[in-house]
Design a protein around this motif. Structure first.
Motif, short mmCIF file in Angstrom:
data_model
loop_
_atom_site.label_atom_id
_atom_site.label_comp_id
_atom_site.label_asym_id
_atom_site.label_seq_id
_atom_site.Cartn_x
_atom_site.Cartn_y
_atom_site.Cartn_z
N TYR A 245 27.03 43.38 50.70
CA TYR A 245 26.95 42.40 49.60
C TYR A 245 28.28 42.00 48.97
CZ TYR A 245 27.03 46.56 46.50
OH TYR A 245 27.36 47.73 45.87
N CYS A 246 29.35 42.74 49.17
CA CYS A 246 30.60 42.42 48.47
C CYS A 246 31.10 41.01 48.78
CB CYS A 246 31.68 43.45 48.79
SG CYS A 246 31.59 44.92 47.76
N VAL A 249 29.14 38.08 46.85
CA VAL A 249 29.30 37.86 45.42
C VAL A 249 30.20 36.66 45.12
CG1 VAL A 249 30.10 38.87 43.25
CG2 VAL A 249 28.77 40.25 44.84
N THR A 253 28.79 33.21 43.35
CA THR A 253 29.23 32.96 41.97
C THR A 253 30.25 31.82 41.87
OG1 THR A 253 30.91 34.71 42.11
CG2 THR A 253 28.73 35.32 41.27
N MET A 259 24.90 36.33 40.63
CA MET A 259 24.57 37.45 41.50
C MET A 259 24.90 38.74 40.78
SD MET A 259 25.42 38.06 45.51
CE MET A 259 24.86 39.56 46.36
N SER A 260 23.97 39.68 40.83
CA SER A 260 24.13 40.95 40.10
C SER A 260 23.23 41.99 40.73
CB SER A 260 23.75 40.75 38.62
OG SER A 260 22.35 40.54 38.50
N ASP A 266 27.24 43.68 36.93
CA ASP A 266 28.13 43.23 38.00
C ASP A 266 28.08 44.18 39.20
OD1 ASP A 266 28.90 41.11 36.45
OD2 ASP A 266 30.81 42.00 35.83
N VAL A 279 20.10 44.06 44.81
CA VAL A 279 20.83 42.86 44.40
C VAL A 279 19.89 41.69 44.19
CG1 VAL A 279 22.80 43.70 45.74
CG2 VAL A 279 21.33 41.91 46.68
N ALA A 281 20.41 37.32 43.77
CA ALA A 281 21.27 36.14 43.72
C ALA A 281 20.38 34.93 43.42
CB ALA A 281 21.99 35.94 45.05
#
Length: 336
Positions: A245-246, A249, A253, A259-260, A266, A279, A281
């Motif tokens: 997922y990194c 983000v 965004t 996305m969180s 965060d 997660v 989004a």
């Protein structure tokens, strides 16, 4: 003292209650240098070249077993390993002081200021079945926070890059747009089997039943669609790794989406033990708020569950109350 209104994502008083807080100093956003952006594209080019060499050709598939996960078995191929290896070598040569966090070969230098996070083929199941909805994910973290993200689909020749407040698809800016409310939303998740029985499964079911249409099977490509305003309004998943997922983000965004984690916090390297790879989004702010209000601790799903007390509990409570009342009446009668 200047005050500002902070929206708390979740808490005992319900989701999204406003509270006054002292205004913090405004920290300048990190500007990701063009050198890093260009290098991330070099990494994607190198990985794509490896992957295309194995695309829709006979390839040996190994199984990785990760006990304790909802889906314990996952496939891995030589394409995954060679694509990550070529990226790691480029990073180590160009930026030896940077850390690397990869799916296939682990982590190194996690105390570095900059860390590259790599998933050579996100969606290996799609890759090995000839479906071009997998992607190469590349993220650059600064002190653990994603500041640059790449989703590269080498077969379709589509590349999303999110950085410095802008997301581009093949060089052209894209913007998220879509449904404002759950009842109007198109929801994506890779598979319904990724949600563990109990908390995750029940919360996702509540959300799934609230949207217009749930869909499955897009892997990272769903987040790219969400960021581009192509009709995917919401993506909700669980049990993801940091490398899953990194990169997503910044892409979401910087396109204007949100996305969180499920509690509205965060997603960073440091927060992973708390988020546990859950997660959400969304293409719009209001949709994100509604989704988090269902998914978060103490959210809608939990409040509904709390109201649905088991029949046995209610019967036992009623019987207990009747017994207490009878005993009290008996004592009063004796006193008289």
């Amino acid at each position: 003292l200047k005050l500002w209104i902070d929206v708390a994502p979740c808490g005992p008083g319900g989701p999204f209650r406003a509270r006054p807080r002292a205004m913090p100093p405004i920290a300048p956003a990190l500007v990701v240098g063009e050198e890093f952006v260009a290098f991330a594209e070099q990494l994607a080019d190198a990985a794509g070249k490896v992957i295309l060499g194995y695309w829709r050709k006979p390839i040996e598939v190994e199984s990785k077993q990760e006990l304790g996960r909802p889906v314990a078995e996952s496939p891995v191929t030589i394409a995954d390993r060679e694509a990550e290896d070529v990226m790691r070598k480029l990073i180590s040569s160009r930026y030896p002081s940077h850390g690397i966090y990869g799916e296939e070969f682990g982590q190194t230098g996690l105390d570095a200021e900059y860390i590259w996070v790599l998933d050579p083929i996100d969606g290996t199941k799609s890759f090995i079945t000839g479906k071009p909805l997998f992607g190469t994910l590349i993220a650059l973290l600064h002190h653990g926070r994603p500041v640059l993200g790449v989703i590269d689909q080498c077969v379709l020749k589509e590349r999303w890059i999110g950085a410095n407040g802008v997301t581009r698809l093949n060089g052209h800016p894209v913007h998220s747009r879509g449904a404002l409310h759950l009842s109007e939303a198109m929801l994506y998740a890779t598979t319904p089997h990724m949600f563990a029985p109990g908390l995750e499964e029940s919360r996702f079911a509540e959300l799934r039943d609230s949207v217009k249409r749930p869909l499955y099977g897009c892997d990272c490509y769903a987040y790219a669609l969400c960021a581009s305003g192509f009709g995917a309004d919401l993506v909700v998943e669980a049990d993801l790794g940091v490398y899953d997922y990194c990169a997503l983000v910044p892409v979401v965004t910087c396109a204007g989406g949100r996305m969180s984690d499920w509690n509205g916090q965060d997603l960073t390297l440091q927060s992973h033990p708390v988020s546990r790879g859950r997660v959400v989004a969304a293409a719009t702010e209001s949709l994100w708020k509604e989704a988090v209000s269902v998914l978060c601790d103490g959210g809608v799903a939990q409040r509904k569950s709390a109201r649905k007390l088991p029949a046995g509990f209610l019967l036992g409570f009623a019987c207990g109350a009747s017994a207490v009342a009878a005993a009290a009446l008996c004592m009063l009668t004796k006193r008289r």
